[in-house]
Motif scaffolding. Structure first.
Motif, PDB file in Angstrom:
ATOM      1  N   PRO A 289       0.852  -1.193   0.000  1.00 19.59           N
ATOM      2  CA  PRO A 289       0.000   0.000   0.000  1.00 19.59           C
ATOM      3  C   PRO A 289       0.886   1.240   0.000  1.00 19.59           C
ATOM      4  O   PRO A 289       1.907   1.257   0.673  1.00 19.59           O
ATOM      5  CB  PRO A 289      -0.768  -0.120   1.315  1.00 19.59           C
ATOM      6  CG  PRO A 289       0.000  -1.067   2.151  1.00 19.59           C
ATOM      7  CD  PRO A 289       0.860  -1.911   1.268  1.00 19.59           C
ATOM      8  N   SER A 290       0.518   2.255  -0.760  1.00 20.37           N
ATOM      9  CA  SER A 290       1.390   3.426  -0.805  1.00 20.37           C
ATOM     10  C   SER A 290       0.843   4.535   0.074  1.00 20.37           C
ATOM     11  O   SER A 290      -0.299   4.514   0.490  1.00 20.37           O
ATOM     12  CB  SER A 290       1.546   3.923  -2.237  1.00 20.37           C
ATOM     13  OG  SER A 290       0.304   4.334  -2.738  1.00 20.37           O
ATOM     14  N   SER A 291       1.697   5.481   0.367  1.00 19.04           N
ATOM     15  CA  SER A 291       1.285   6.631   1.167  1.00 19.04           C
ATOM     16  C   SER A 291       0.273   7.446   0.375  1.00 19.04           C
ATOM     17  O   SER A 291       0.572   7.906  -0.712  1.00 19.04           O
ATOM     18  CB  SER A 291       2.524   7.473   1.487  1.00 19.04           C
ATOM     19  OG  SER A 291       2.159   8.823   1.596  1.00 19.04           O
ATOM     20  N   PRO A 292      -0.920   7.600   0.915  1.00 20.47           N
ATOM     21  CA  PRO A 292      -1.980   8.229   0.131  1.00 20.47           C
ATOM     22  C   PRO A 292      -1.762   9.712  -0.115  1.00 20.47           C
ATOM     23  O   PRO A 292      -2.287  10.259  -1.056  1.00 20.47           O
ATOM     24  CB  PRO A 292      -3.236   7.997   0.980  1.00 20.47           C
ATOM     25  CG  PRO A 292      -2.738   7.736   2.354  1.00 20.47           C
ATOM     26  CD  PRO A 292      -1.355   7.191   2.233  1.00 20.47           C
ATOM     27  N   ILE A 293      -0.979  10.382   0.722  1.00 20.87           N
ATOM     28  CA  ILE A 293      -0.835  11.833   0.573  1.00 20.87           C
ATOM     29  C   ILE A 293       0.117  12.179  -0.566  1.00 20.87           C
ATOM     30  O   ILE A 293      -0.228  12.880  -1.495  1.00 20.87           O
ATOM     31  CB  ILE A 293      -0.352  12.484   1.879  1.00 20.87           C
ATOM     32  CG1 ILE A 293      -1.365  12.196   2.990  1.00 20.87           C
ATOM     33  CG2 ILE A 293      -0.168  13.984   1.704  1.00 20.87           C
ATOM     34  CD1 ILE A 293      -0.825  12.357   4.386  1.00 20.87           C
TER      35      ILE A 293
ATOM     36  N   VAL B  76       7.477   3.423   0.676  1.00 25.75           N
ATOM     37  CA  VAL B  76       8.655   2.582   0.868  1.00 25.75           C
ATOM     38  C   VAL B  76       8.161   1.156   0.715  1.00 25.75           C
ATOM     39  O   VAL B  76       7.294   0.697   1.449  1.00 25.75           O
ATOM     40  CB  VAL B  76       9.307   2.792   2.246  1.00 25.75           C
ATOM     41  CG1 VAL B  76      10.441   1.798   2.449  1.00 25.75           C
ATOM     42  CG2 VAL B  76       9.840   4.206   2.366  1.00 25.75           C
ATOM     43  N   LEU B  77       8.660   0.477  -0.294  1.00 27.83           N
ATOM     44  CA  LEU B  77       8.188  -0.863  -0.609  1.00 27.83           C
ATOM     45  C   LEU B  77       9.058  -1.858   0.144  1.00 27.83           C
ATOM     46  O   LEU B  77      10.186  -2.119  -0.234  1.00 27.83           O
ATOM     47  CB  LEU B  77       8.251  -1.083  -2.124  1.00 27.83           C
ATOM     48  CG  LEU B  77       7.534   0.016  -2.948  1.00 27.83           C
ATOM     49  CD1 LEU B  77       7.784  -0.168  -4.435  1.00 27.83           C
ATOM     50  CD2 LEU B  77       6.044   0.026  -2.648  1.00 27.83           C
ATOM     51  N   GLY B  78       8.512  -2.396   1.231  1.00 24.62           N
ATOM     52  CA  GLY B  78       9.361  -3.119   2.168  1.00 24.62           C
ATOM     53  C   GLY B  78       9.214  -4.630   2.195  1.00 24.62           C
ATOM     54  O   GLY B  78       9.936  -5.307   2.926  1.00 24.62           O
TER      55      GLY B  78
ATOM     56  N   GLY C 118      17.278 -17.908  -9.843  1.00 29.50           N
ATOM     57  CA  GLY C 118      16.034 -18.654  -9.929  1.00 29.50           C
ATOM     58  C   GLY C 118      14.882 -17.973  -9.205  1.00 29.50           C
ATOM     59  O   GLY C 118      13.806 -18.553  -9.052  1.00 29.50           O
ATOM     60  N   VAL C 119      15.126 -16.745  -8.733  1.00 30.11           N
ATOM     61  CA  VAL C 119      14.074 -15.993  -8.049  1.00 30.11           C
ATOM     62  C   VAL C 119      13.981 -14.602  -8.662  1.00 30.11           C
ATOM     63  O   VAL C 119      14.999 -13.934  -8.866  1.00 30.11           O
ATOM     64  CB  VAL C 119      14.365 -15.873  -6.529  1.00 30.11           C
ATOM     65  CG1 VAL C 119      13.337 -14.972  -5.852  1.00 30.11           C
ATOM     66  CG2 VAL C 119      14.375 -17.242  -5.867  1.00 30.11           C
ATOM     67  N   PHE C 120      12.775 -14.183  -8.980  1.00 28.18           N
ATOM     68  CA  PHE C 120      12.539 -12.825  -9.461  1.00 28.18           C
ATOM     69  C   PHE C 120      11.542 -12.168  -8.520  1.00 28.18           C
ATOM     70  O   PHE C 120      10.474 -12.729  -8.249  1.00 28.18           O
ATOM     71  CB  PHE C 120      11.972 -12.855 -10.885  1.00 28.18           C
ATOM     72  CG  PHE C 120      11.594 -11.496 -11.427  1.00 28.18           C
ATOM     73  CD1 PHE C 120      12.540 -10.704 -12.059  1.00 28.18           C
ATOM     74  CD2 PHE C 120      10.294 -11.021 -11.303  1.00 28.18           C
ATOM     75  CE1 PHE C 120      12.201  -9.444 -12.558  1.00 28.18           C
ATOM     76  CE2 PHE C 120       9.942  -9.758 -11.802  1.00 28.18           C
ATOM     77  CZ  PHE C 120      10.893  -8.977 -12.431  1.00 28.18           C
ATOM     78  N   ILE C 121      11.909 -11.008  -7.977  1.00 27.28           N
ATOM     79  CA  ILE C 121      10.995 -10.325  -7.061  1.00 27.28           C
ATOM     80  C   ILE C 121      10.744  -8.911  -7.567  1.00 27.28           C
ATOM     81  O   ILE C 121      11.682  -8.197  -7.928  1.00 27.28           O
ATOM     82  CB  ILE C 121      11.560 -10.255  -5.624  1.00 27.28           C
ATOM     83  CG1 ILE C 121      11.883 -11.662  -5.110  1.00 27.28           C
ATOM     84  CG2 ILE C 121      10.558  -9.565  -4.683  1.00 27.28           C
ATOM     85  CD1 ILE C 121      12.602 -11.687  -3.761  1.00 27.28           C
ATOM     86  N   ARG C 122       9.495  -8.516  -7.603  1.00 25.74           N
ATOM     87  CA  ARG C 122       9.171  -7.155  -8.032  1.00 25.74           C
ATOM     88  C   ARG C 122       8.173  -6.536  -7.059  1.00 25.74           C
ATOM     89  O   ARG C 122       7.164  -7.151  -6.725  1.00 25.74           O
ATOM     90  CB  ARG C 122       8.573  -7.168  -9.429  1.00 25.74           C
ATOM     91  CG  ARG C 122       8.186  -5.803  -9.964  1.00 25.74           C
ATOM     92  CD  ARG C 122       9.412  -4.879 -10.099  1.00 25.74           C
ATOM     93  NE  ARG C 122       8.996  -3.619 -10.684  1.00 25.74           N
ATOM     94  CZ  ARG C 122       9.307  -3.250 -11.925  1.00 25.74           C
ATOM     95  NH1 ARG C 122      10.051  -4.022 -12.698  1.00 25.74           N
ATOM     96  NH2 ARG C 122       8.889  -2.106 -12.394  1.00 25.74           N
ATOM     97  N   SER C 123       8.477  -5.316  -6.621  1.00 20.95           N
ATOM     98  CA  SER C 123       7.593  -4.598  -5.705  1.00 20.95           C
ATOM     99  C   SER C 123       6.731  -3.624  -6.497  1.00 20.95           C
ATOM    100  O   SER C 123       7.236  -2.866  -7.316  1.00 20.95           O
ATOM    101  CB  SER C 123       8.412  -3.801  -4.689  1.00 20.95           C
ATOM    102  OG  SER C 123       9.516  -4.547  -4.228  1.00 20.95           O
ATOM    103  N   ILE C 124       5.441  -3.640  -6.232  1.00 18.46           N
ATOM    104  CA  ILE C 124       4.498  -2.766  -6.926  1.00 18.46           C
ATOM    105  C   ILE C 124       3.780  -1.941  -5.872  1.00 18.46           C
ATOM    106  O   ILE C 124       3.363  -2.473  -4.848  1.00 18.46           O
ATOM    107  CB  ILE C 124       3.445  -3.614  -7.685  1.00 18.46           C
ATOM    108  CG1 ILE C 124       4.097  -4.562  -8.686  1.00 18.46           C
ATOM    109  CG2 ILE C 124       2.399  -2.729  -8.354  1.00 18.46           C
ATOM    110  CD1 ILE C 124       4.688  -3.902  -9.887  1.00 18.46           C
ATOM    111  N   SER C 125       3.634  -0.653  -6.114  1.00 22.29           N
ATOM    112  CA  SER C 125       2.886   0.136  -5.144  1.00 22.29           C
ATOM    113  C   SER C 125       1.425   0.228  -5.593  1.00 22.29           C
ATOM    114  O   SER C 125       1.119   0.122  -6.768  1.00 22.29           O
ATOM    115  CB  SER C 125       3.531   1.511  -4.970  1.00 22.29           C
ATOM    116  OG  SER C 125       2.643   2.515  -5.367  1.00 22.29           O
ATOM    117  N   ALA C 126       0.563   0.374  -4.606  1.00 23.05           N
ATOM    118  CA  ALA C 126      -0.870   0.262  -4.892  1.00 23.05           C
ATOM    119  C   ALA C 126      -1.480   1.554  -5.442  1.00 23.05           C
ATOM    120  O   ALA C 126      -2.671   1.615  -5.694  1.00 23.05           O
ATOM    121  CB  ALA C 126      -1.612  -0.162  -3.627  1.00 23.05           C
TER     122      ALA C 126
END
Ligand SMILES: Nc1nc2c(ncn2[C@@H]2O[C@H](COP(=O)(O)OP(=O)(O)OP(=O)(O)O)[C@@H](O)[C@H]2O)c(=O)[nH]1
Ligand SMILES: [Mg+2]
Lengths: 151, 321
Positions: free
Chosen positions: B89-93, B98-100, B113-121
């Motif tokens: 979830p992203s800061s609404p303001i 910070v994608l943790g 063998g691992v792919f990780i991607r952070s997406i903000s909402a």
């Protein structure tokens, strides 16, 4: 200046990290919060990252900017990070450094391609403005190359 | 133009060949609402359908990221390649975030063998779920056989969450507010597998019992939903969870790519249609629509009736039943 939710421009993405042996991460936490408050999407890592991990992270997350914090002698391995980024075709990612960098060692970083260095006492506004400018340039290149392709 | 078309073709070829940088860039194009992202997605559609998409959902702090980290370790031991999409979830303001989530998966950063991607909402033009569905497709097309999706559930309805993943794992934990009430009834309904995480904590048994008795009140299908216990920061329950998800995948798709593609495409069109309608109704300046809304406001017609009229293109037909 902040990116609003209705903006056509996607948020800028930054990786804030620390390589090397020093574990004092107060500075990098503060900068991560600055950039978040300025509307950026920030991937934050704990200290002690391997260079290979930073490169893998930057690639997978497709970040526009990497901020590296260094308080001890860790900045001396930043040229290795720059080389590793180029090897992986990530030269478009801007790198800036914050922390304690002795004057005589600045040229070492600058000639390795580091775009900006912020020492102790730097102002929030300056850090944010610089980070936004660097990240925006990088993002423009990222999206610009493909925008307007015939559908 | 030709040069740009070549660039796009090149990106697609590299993505199909499993190039990580190409996949990462393609995700940015979709996530960043770029027109070209839609083109990319369409052109890759026929390459999708092979991956098992496992959704991990649950309230904040329940242990989703920690559990995914353990799943990664186990799956890598077995030699499976795994991708993770973590929605924060992203800061609404400010719109910033910070994608943790991936911090808890730090051991796997260096692993090919691992792919990780952070997406903000934040602000996805076609709706968050639509974007996530497309991103999952891209990862699938790039040849990742397992895609794990972390979502908090904030800002989405439960059914939307259910429409993103092929297999839905819903996490709960003891001591997260009012017992099981922390888990909303709606979210219980979408679960293919229910997990009581933090099984090392007091009251885990009680939470498990409560979940089971809630399930008993539901339809027959729901009563078949397995309830498992895990300790996410150990190996406890991880094997069982993986077996349970495999079983669900078998039942739902029988390893049929075309089946999965159809299933997902239908959900995507439904998502996008819902979002498009929502925008139209909220923002379109249209006398007929305004009149219809007025009728709702005056209590002349009900909400459901109004929706029916809009969907049948009949919103002018005043008061018709
Ligand atoms: N005792 C115990 N603690 C756990 C367990 N699983 C996770 N935790 C702890 O719970 C906290 C939250 O874990 P996360 O994995 O970040 O939870 P999350 O659901 O991903 O959280 P958000 O992404 O913020 O919603 C961390 O401090 C974990 O170490 C468990 O099985 N037992
Ligand atoms: Mg998490």
């Amino acid at each position: 200046m902040t990116t609003t939710l209705t903006s056509d421009r996607p948020p800028l993405r930054a990786l804030i990290t620390k390589i090397g042996l020093d574990g004092h991460d107060r500075g990098s936490r503060i900068v991560a919060a600055y950039l978040r408050d300025a509307g950026m999407e920030v991937i934050y890592t704990p200290p002690w990252q391997e260079i290979s991990s930073v490169v893998a992270l930057a690639m997978q997350e497709d970040v526009d900017l990497i901020g590296v914090s260094s308080l001890a002698t860790d900045h001396l391995i930043i040229p290795d990070l720059m080389t590793a980024l180029i090897e992986q075709n990530l030269q478009h990612v801007a790198v800036f450094v914050g922390g304690i960098i002795p004057d005589q060692e600045r040229p070492l970083l600058e000639s390795a391609g580091v775009k900006a260095i912020f020492g102790p006492g730097s102002q929030k506004e300056d850090i944010v403005a610089c980070a936004q400018r660097l990240a925006q340039e990088s993002q423009d290149a990222k999206f610009g190359a493909l925008s307007g392709v015939a559908v | 133009m030709n040069h740009k078309t070549d660039l796009l073709d090149g990106l697609i070829d590299r993505l199909r060949a499993g190039d990580t940088a190409a996949l990462a860039r393609a995700i940015s194009l979709v996530d960043g609402n770029q027109q070209i992202g839609q083109v990319l997605h369409r052109r890759l559609r026929r390459d999708t359908g092979a991956a098992n998409v496992i959704g991990i959902t649950g309230p904040p702090g329940v242990g989703k990221s920690t559990l995914i980290n353990s799943l990664l370790t186990k799956l890598r031991d077995r030699g499976d390649r795994v991708a993770v999409i973590a929605v924060d979830p992203s800061s609404p303001i400010s719109g910033g975030a910070v994608l943790g989530d991936r911090t808890r998966m730090g051991h796997h950063t260096d692993d090919d063998g691992v792919f990780i991607r952070s997406i903000s909402a934040r602000g996805h033009l076609g709706g968050l779920s639509t974007s996530i569905l497309q991103i999952v497709d891209l990862v699938d097309a790039a040849g990742w056989p397992i895609v794990i999706l972390e979502t908090v559930g904030a800002g989405q309805s439960e059914t939307e969450i259910a429409e993103i993943a092929d297999i839905n794992v819903v996490l709960n934990a003891p001591g997260l507010g009012d017992d099981v009430q922390a888990i909303k009834a709606g979210i219980l309904e979408i679960a293919d597998v229910l997990v009581v995480n933090k099984a090392d904590m007091p009251l885990a048994e009680a939470t498990e019992r409560q979940l089971k008795s809630m399930l008993k009140l539901r339809s027959f299908d729901q009563q078949q939903v397995p309830v498992l216990k895990t300790i996410a920061n150990s190996t406890k329950g991880i094997d069982e969870l993986l077996s349970a998800t495999q079983e669900v995948a078998q039942q739902k798709f029988r390893d049929d790519k075309a089946q999965r593609r159809l299933f997902r495409s239908r959900r995507q069109v439904a998502q996008a249609a819902a979002e498009a309608q929502r925008r139209q109704i909220l923002y379109r300046e249209d006398p007929q629509l305004t009149q219809l809304i007025q009728q709702v406001a005056e209590g002349q017609i009900g909400v459901t009736e109004a929706v029916e009229q809009i969907l049948t293109g009949n919103e002018g037909a005043k008061g018709s039943v």
